[in-house]
Motif scaffolding. Sequence first.
Motif, PDB file in Angstrom:
ATOM      1  N   UNK A   1       0.847  -1.186   0.000  1.00  0.00           N
ATOM      2  CA  UNK A   1       0.000   0.000   0.000  1.00  0.00           C
ATOM      3  C   UNK A   1       0.888   1.244   0.000  1.00  0.00           C
ATOM      4  N   UNK A   2       0.703   2.126  -0.979  1.00  0.00           N
ATOM      5  CA  UNK A   2       1.519   3.324  -1.091  1.00  0.00           C
ATOM      6  C   UNK A   2       0.638   4.507  -1.477  1.00  0.00           C
ATOM      7  N   UNK A   3       0.959   5.672  -0.922  1.00  0.00           N
ATOM      8  CA  UNK A   3       0.207   6.880  -1.235  1.00  0.00           C
ATOM      9  C   UNK A   3       1.143   8.082  -1.266  1.00  0.00           C
ATOM     10  N   UNK A   4       0.679   9.117  -1.970  1.00  0.00           N
ATOM     11  CA  UNK A   4       1.273  10.453  -1.820  1.00  0.00           C
ATOM     12  C   UNK A   4       0.356  11.270  -0.914  1.00  0.00           C
ATOM     13  N   UNK A   5       0.960  12.095  -0.093  1.00  0.00           N
ATOM     14  CA  UNK A   5       0.197  12.986   0.783  1.00  0.00           C
ATOM     15  C   UNK A   5       0.721  14.391   0.552  1.00  0.00           C
ATOM     16  N   UNK A   6      -0.130  15.247   0.036  1.00  0.00           N
ATOM     17  CA  UNK A   6       0.224  16.654  -0.169  1.00  0.00           C
ATOM     18  C   UNK A   6      -0.357  17.461   0.994  1.00  0.00           C
ATOM     19  N   UNK A   7       0.508  18.185   1.701  1.00  0.00           N
ATOM     20  CA  UNK A   7       0.071  19.027   2.819  1.00  0.00           C
ATOM     21  C   UNK A   7       0.294  20.479   2.424  1.00  0.00           C
ATOM     22  N   UNK A   8      -0.785  21.253   2.479  1.00  0.00           N
ATOM     23  CA  UNK A   8      -0.725  22.672   2.120  1.00  0.00           C
ATOM     24  C   UNK A   8      -0.964  23.528   3.368  1.00  0.00           C
ATOM     25  N   UNK A   9      -0.365  24.705   3.355  1.00  0.00           N
ATOM     26  CA  UNK A   9      -0.535  25.635   4.469  1.00  0.00           C
ATOM     27  C   UNK A   9       0.794  26.211   4.898  1.00  0.00           C
ATOM     28  N   UNK A  10       0.884  26.593   6.160  1.00  0.00           N
ATOM     29  CA  UNK A  10       2.142  27.093   6.718  1.00  0.00           C
ATOM     30  C   UNK A  10       2.921  25.900   7.250  1.00  0.00           C
ATOM     31  N   UNK A  11       3.680  25.275   6.370  1.00  0.00           N
ATOM     32  CA  UNK A  11       4.321  23.998   6.710  1.00  0.00           C
ATOM     33  C   UNK A  11       5.806  23.998   6.386  1.00  0.00           C
TER      34      UNK A  11
END
Length: 812
Positions: A1-11
């Motif tokens: 099981x593999x995924x991409x996780x895009x996190x947006x904001x002040x990061x």
Amino acid sequence: MAETIRVRGLVQGVGFRPTVWRLARDLGLTGDVRNDGEGVLIRVWAPDAGGTDSIGQLCERLRTRCPPLARIDAIERGALDLPPPDPAQFLILASAATGAHTGVAADAATCAACAAEVRDPADRRSRYPFTNCTHCGPRLSIVRAIPYDRANTSMAVFAQCPACAAEYADPADRRFHAQPNACPVCGPRVWLADAAGRALDPADLAAGDAIAAASRLLAQGRILAIKGIGGFHLACDATDAAAVARLRQRKRRFAKPFALMARDLDVIRRYCRLGEAPAALLASPAAPVVLLDRLAGLPTPDLAPDLAPDLAPGQSTLGFMLPYSPLHLLLLADWDRPLVMTSGNLSEEPQCVDNDDALGRLGGLADLVLLHDRAIVNRVDDSVVRWMDAAPRLLRRARGYAPNPIALPPGFAQAPPVLAMGGELKNTVCLLKDGQAILTQHLGDLEEANTAREYERTIDLYLALFEHRPERIAVDLHPDYRASLTGRGRAAREGLELVQVQHHHAHCAAVLADNGWPLDGGPVLGIALDGLGYGTDGTLWGGEFLVADYRGFERVGWLRPVPMPGGTRAILEPWRNLVAQIEVCLGWDEFRRRWPALELARRLEERPVPMLRTLMQRRLNAPLTSSAGRLFDAVAAALGLCAERISYEGQAAIELESLAVAGSTGVREYGSTGAVAAAAGVGEGYACGLIEGDGGTLLDPAPLWCRLFDDLAAGVAPGAISARFHAGFCRAVADLAADLAQAQGLARVALSGGVFQNRLVLEGVSRHLRRRGFEPLTHHQVPTNDGGLALGQAVIAAAWAGPSLDDLHQAS
């Protein structure tokens, strides 16, 4: 099981990647994480068929265990069709250079861990004034480009020593990729110099280092220029009346309040009322200046040294902040009284940020200078907040808040890129991009030439920093504002669409966006009260009741217009507005007949009243205005406040508010308009009348003037008169707004404009609206004054290509 996780904001630059690294390892996940122009990108592989649960837990923990300076706006998950890494591990990768779609974090006050190290004699960072980690320290003030990496900051010139480099490279360390990381071996240095720039030896001053020497000199009554995070301050002992007087004289700031810095909350409590919420605000990472009610005449917990009498002339509040950098912590370590900590400039000029510029401009103001060699890339003033109507209200949005993006309301996700130029005073600029509003730090008043140059430099920097290519430029409708002229010129040169936005429509749109009001949420009844803004009918507005949404407005009510005799001179000389109010509302001859014995009448007769009456009658240099600000100026002048001339914007109204509080005998807890009114015996205050005009309802102040002059003649105390004026004005504004909203079938009333910086007005109007069944929309993320104007301009330009002037005239 593999995924991409895009996190947006002040990061970025806030310790987000090491947080991902730790959480992923705890969950047994492999993969990698990196910064790029859109935020943070995570690639993750779960070791077994139940991996979806593990990846879901990672996303959930990112939200619940987010670093203190981070803000997650969105987490987007997607499938990843790649084999897992070999060997199985989780890595932090170098940043990827892509288009900028993420935010730059605001500068943050020193965290508890770094403060402890600075105070620890055994720590390698003992007394080091540039100590920081991923949870604190400079951000906006040092960044040149995104991604926020050391190479793109003013720290690039300081190569890290082996110890700092080891911290920087260790994901388990809180200084992992802390871009300003440094220590006494490898980082910036601080030194003390005389006003000519010659370095001084601390030992000659019986001090162990430059900061200790500076503290000793301040205690001796000297004035110092101190280079901080986002600019220079001028500092002196706030209890030394002679030093404060010299600073006022040198700075040419004769009445405007000075900001104060105190070592801790206990010192502040000796001088001001300090509730739990304002105390938490002072100690927050933003560490703003907080306006607090002073304890004048009340017992203090101990015998605190008296403050200099002219720190905040004519005001019932003091602006306090806590030390927000290690340099400030060390400077105030031994102080049981406050320091003045005001901006390092001549009055109205921009704050100095460069060492050579400071020596040239501040050499005649300061006795000595405390300098350092970390360049300030972006000038960032101190933010100012006031606790009103049970919430913090920004009066100036700068250090600690800017440029944190503001999420746009529903319906704006696909908004075109916009550049909004802001107003003439308290200017900020706004970029609309990717469903967010990026508001610059407070830039100041563009009437000052140096500030205007800094304004254009900041626009270019933000466009480059955020790789912003606007399709539309939004400007104020006023034809002569420098911001409008600059925007028109840029639009013409670059072939961009120009959107002209009426000033008070922008105020209403700003408070809607501030509250997340949807694009298709329908209109509200907007109350916009301020000094002035250019109206669609060619007059100057400032007391407006608008049926408004993002796409348009209709003017349905306004304060009865009166002339401004002398034009802009009336803004500076409140007595002119008083003469205009008397002439329009009562008639000068009637005023003299009814109140012949008033001392006020005698004082006014010493003025060129006949000439002003002629100007007003012939409409010569006497433009009409519905400005609430000018009404407040007139009332202040009637009570002897700033009648001759104001020294800074809003001075007369500010002192009028303070007079109302001071005149409310028996009130020990400032914070309730009802309590203030009751204590002064004002009841509902002075009533206003209504006039049904052509196209709307006029709020007529004539009745209040009759009551006010009667009270003056009867010897009523000025404080009680001011309280009665405030109480009556608030009720009249709220009642007219509620009546208009009900007639239009509107459910919400929105409040904006600089007059709502007045605590009595904000709380009074809000209280009366709630009594009528309306919960007001008020500002939280941006100032109610013109500092929030650019946000309103931007969302209007995004929602609507922009009205023609004919359309605006028809709407008004």
